[in-house]
Design a protein around this motif. Structure first.
Motif, PDB file in Angstrom:
ATOM      1  N   VAL A 156     -13.989  -0.729   8.759  1.00 50.34           N
ATOM      2  CA  VAL A 156     -12.725  -0.214   8.233  1.00 50.34           C
ATOM      3  C   VAL A 156     -11.894  -1.418   7.810  1.00 50.34           C
ATOM      4  O   VAL A 156     -11.630  -2.313   8.619  1.00 50.34           O
ATOM      5  CB  VAL A 156     -11.967   0.612   9.289  1.00 50.34           C
ATOM      6  CG1 VAL A 156     -10.633   1.101   8.730  1.00 50.34           C
ATOM      7  CG2 VAL A 156     -12.818   1.789   9.757  1.00 50.34           C
ATOM      8  N   VAL A 157     -11.491  -1.434   6.555  1.00 51.06           N
ATOM      9  CA  VAL A 157     -10.729  -2.558   6.013  1.00 51.06           C
ATOM     10  C   VAL A 157      -9.364  -2.057   5.560  1.00 51.06           C
ATOM     11  O   VAL A 157      -9.269  -1.089   4.785  1.00 51.06           O
ATOM     12  CB  VAL A 157     -11.467  -3.224   4.837  1.00 51.06           C
ATOM     13  CG1 VAL A 157     -10.636  -4.372   4.265  1.00 51.06           C
ATOM     14  CG2 VAL A 157     -12.831  -3.735   5.298  1.00 51.06           C
ATOM     15  N   GLY A 158      -8.316  -2.698   6.043  1.00 46.23           N
ATOM     16  CA  GLY A 158      -6.965  -2.351   5.644  1.00 46.23           C
ATOM     17  C   GLY A 158      -6.375  -3.401   4.727  1.00 46.23           C
ATOM     18  O   GLY A 158      -6.588  -4.599   4.906  1.00 46.23           O
ATOM     19  N   GLN A 159      -5.667  -2.940   3.708  1.00 46.73           N
ATOM     20  CA  GLN A 159      -4.959  -3.841   2.812  1.00 46.73           C
ATOM     21  C   GLN A 159      -3.755  -3.091   2.262  1.00 46.73           C
ATOM     22  O   GLN A 159      -3.714  -1.863   2.275  1.00 46.73           O
ATOM     23  CB  GLN A 159      -5.863  -4.316   1.686  1.00 46.73           C
ATOM     24  CG  GLN A 159      -6.329  -3.207   0.749  1.00 46.73           C
ATOM     25  CD  GLN A 159      -7.321  -3.693  -0.287  1.00 46.73           C
ATOM     26  OE1 GLN A 159      -8.530  -3.615  -0.077  1.00 46.73           O
ATOM     27  NE2 GLN A 159      -6.808  -4.204  -1.387  1.00 46.73           N
ATOM     28  N   GLN A 160      -2.753  -3.817   1.831  1.00 48.47           N
ATOM     29  CA  GLN A 160      -1.563  -3.162   1.296  1.00 48.47           C
ATOM     30  C   GLN A 160      -1.909  -2.446  -0.014  1.00 48.47           C
ATOM     31  O   GLN A 160      -2.175  -3.090  -1.021  1.00 48.47           O
ATOM     32  CB  GLN A 160      -0.469  -4.195   1.047  1.00 48.47           C
ATOM     33  CG  GLN A 160       0.032  -4.863   2.339  1.00 48.47           C
ATOM     34  CD  GLN A 160       0.979  -5.999   2.050  1.00 48.47           C
ATOM     35  OE1 GLN A 160       0.742  -6.816   1.162  1.00 48.47           O
ATOM     36  NE2 GLN A 160       2.064  -6.082   2.795  1.00 48.47           N
ATOM     37  N   GLY A 215       4.816  -3.355   5.340  1.00 48.67           N
ATOM     38  CA  GLY A 215       5.442  -3.577   4.038  1.00 48.67           C
ATOM     39  C   GLY A 215       6.076  -2.317   3.494  1.00 48.67           C
ATOM     40  O   GLY A 215       6.116  -1.275   4.163  1.00 48.67           O
ATOM     41  N   VAL A 216       6.559  -2.406   2.260  1.00 47.35           N
ATOM     42  CA  VAL A 216       7.321  -1.289   1.687  1.00 47.35           C
ATOM     43  C   VAL A 216       6.459  -0.047   1.478  1.00 47.35           C
ATOM     44  O   VAL A 216       6.964   1.071   1.462  1.00 47.35           O
ATOM     45  CB  VAL A 216       7.986  -1.708   0.357  1.00 47.35           C
ATOM     46  CG1 VAL A 216       9.017  -2.789   0.598  1.00 47.35           C
ATOM     47  CG2 VAL A 216       6.940  -2.189  -0.642  1.00 47.35           C
ATOM     48  N   GLY A 217       5.142  -0.222   1.313  1.00 45.62           N
ATOM     49  CA  GLY A 217       4.263   0.930   1.107  1.00 45.62           C
ATOM     50  C   GLY A 217       3.656   1.473   2.380  1.00 45.62           C
ATOM     51  O   GLY A 217       2.754   2.322   2.320  1.00 45.62           O
ATOM     52  N   HIS A 218       4.158   1.024   3.522  1.00 44.61           N
ATOM     53  CA  HIS A 218       3.600   1.452   4.812  1.00 44.61           C
ATOM     54  C   HIS A 218       3.538   2.978   4.978  1.00 44.61           C
ATOM     55  O   HIS A 218       2.499   3.500   5.411  1.00 44.61           O
ATOM     56  CB  HIS A 218       4.407   0.823   5.947  1.00 44.61           C
ATOM     57  CG  HIS A 218       4.131   1.386   7.298  1.00 44.61           C
ATOM     58  ND1 HIS A 218       2.940   1.183   7.971  1.00 44.61           N
ATOM     59  CD2 HIS A 218       4.892   2.167   8.111  1.00 44.61           C
ATOM     60  CE1 HIS A 218       2.985   1.796   9.138  1.00 44.61           C
ATOM     61  NE2 HIS A 218       4.151   2.401   9.256  1.00 44.61           N
TER      62      HIS A 218
END
Length: 268
Positions: free
Chosen positions: A119-123, A230-233
């Protein structure tokens, strides 16, 4: 008297509110009922202490209220009282920590037959990598990430040649099979959280963390990011689809493995 009654109402009202509250956990869909049990035990221990302290405060406010001619007793220290407070506090803390230690040991002990899923998380999206027909994930490195290789899979590892990459899509899993989720982040700290699975763990840049769980109920479940990133959380959401084994295999066979032939050469 009024202050003492308010304190009693606070204690009684808190207990009644939690017993009758409509806000509770979502139905569990994994093997981690242990976590629910631990939280409930901690809640009742902490709740009993809270009620006892508030009621004691109410008693003291009423019992030692101001009365004409009464003089307060000055006692700067009491070794006996300090000893009892230390013992009771220590026992209470141990009672709350002990169940968690047993659950944590289970939480980090992965079954031998667990399937690795990355599982890879990125903004601000979730991406996934599943093993192909060989049942193994290939090596990866953040330095290899590129537009053609979003998860940084090593071209030199044969085990990664048939890996299935799901970029920003749904994570499909079979029911009843233990899953070890390898968690990576390519930018900032994220947190992989599926409320129905009771599984939750941070993704820290530069390291690989993990959790494991066994899906016990078919259905579609939402993945949340539980760490401000961040703002897109708030929009960083994903989906886990738990299927019967036959349906999962049919879905997996319909996925195209990553095409290394079209990938740009890796930097060395």
């Amino acid at each position: 008297m009024a202050v003492a009654l308010i304190l009693v109402l606070v204690a009684v009202g808190s207990v009644v509110f939690h017993l009758l509250s409509p806000w509770w956990w979502t139905p569990i869909a994994s093997n981690w009922a242990y976590i629910d049990t631990t939280i409930i035990m901690t809640f009742w221990i902490a709740g009993a202490v809270f009620v006892a302290v508030v009621l004691f405060m109410a008693y003291c406010v009423y019992r030692f209220r101001y009365q004409p001619g009464r003089q307060a007793h000055y006692e700067p220290e009491s070794k006996r009282l300090e000893l009892w407070l230390t013992i009771v506090t220590g026992v209470g803390v141990a009672a709350m920590l002990t169940p968690g230690l047993f659950v944590w040991r289970q939480f980090i002990t992965v079954p031998q037959d667990a399937t690795d899923v990355e599982v890879v998380g990125q903004q601000w999206q979730w991406s996934f990598r599943l093993p192909g027909p060989d049942g193994r994930l290939g090596a990866s490195d953040a330095r290899l990430i590129s537009p053609d290789n979003p998860l940084g899979i090593s071209r030199e590892d044969p085990a990664g040649q048939d890996d299935v990459v799901i970029e920003g899509g749904e994570l499909h899993l079979p029911i009843g099979k233990p899953i070890k989720a390898l968690l990576r982040s390519v930018d900032v700290i994220h947190d992989f959280y599926v409320p129905e699975m009771r599984a939750k763990m941070d993704l820290v840049p530069g390291q690989v963390s993990y959790i494991w769980f066994t899906p016990t109920r078919t259905g579609t479940f939402e993945i949340l990011c539980a760490e401000l990133c961040g703002v897109g959380h708030p929009q960083m959401r994903g989906t886990v689809v738990v299927q019967e084994q036959s349906d999962y295999q049919a879905w997996l066979q319909g996925q195209e493995p990553r095409d290394f032939a079209r990938a740009a050469p890796e930097a060395r």
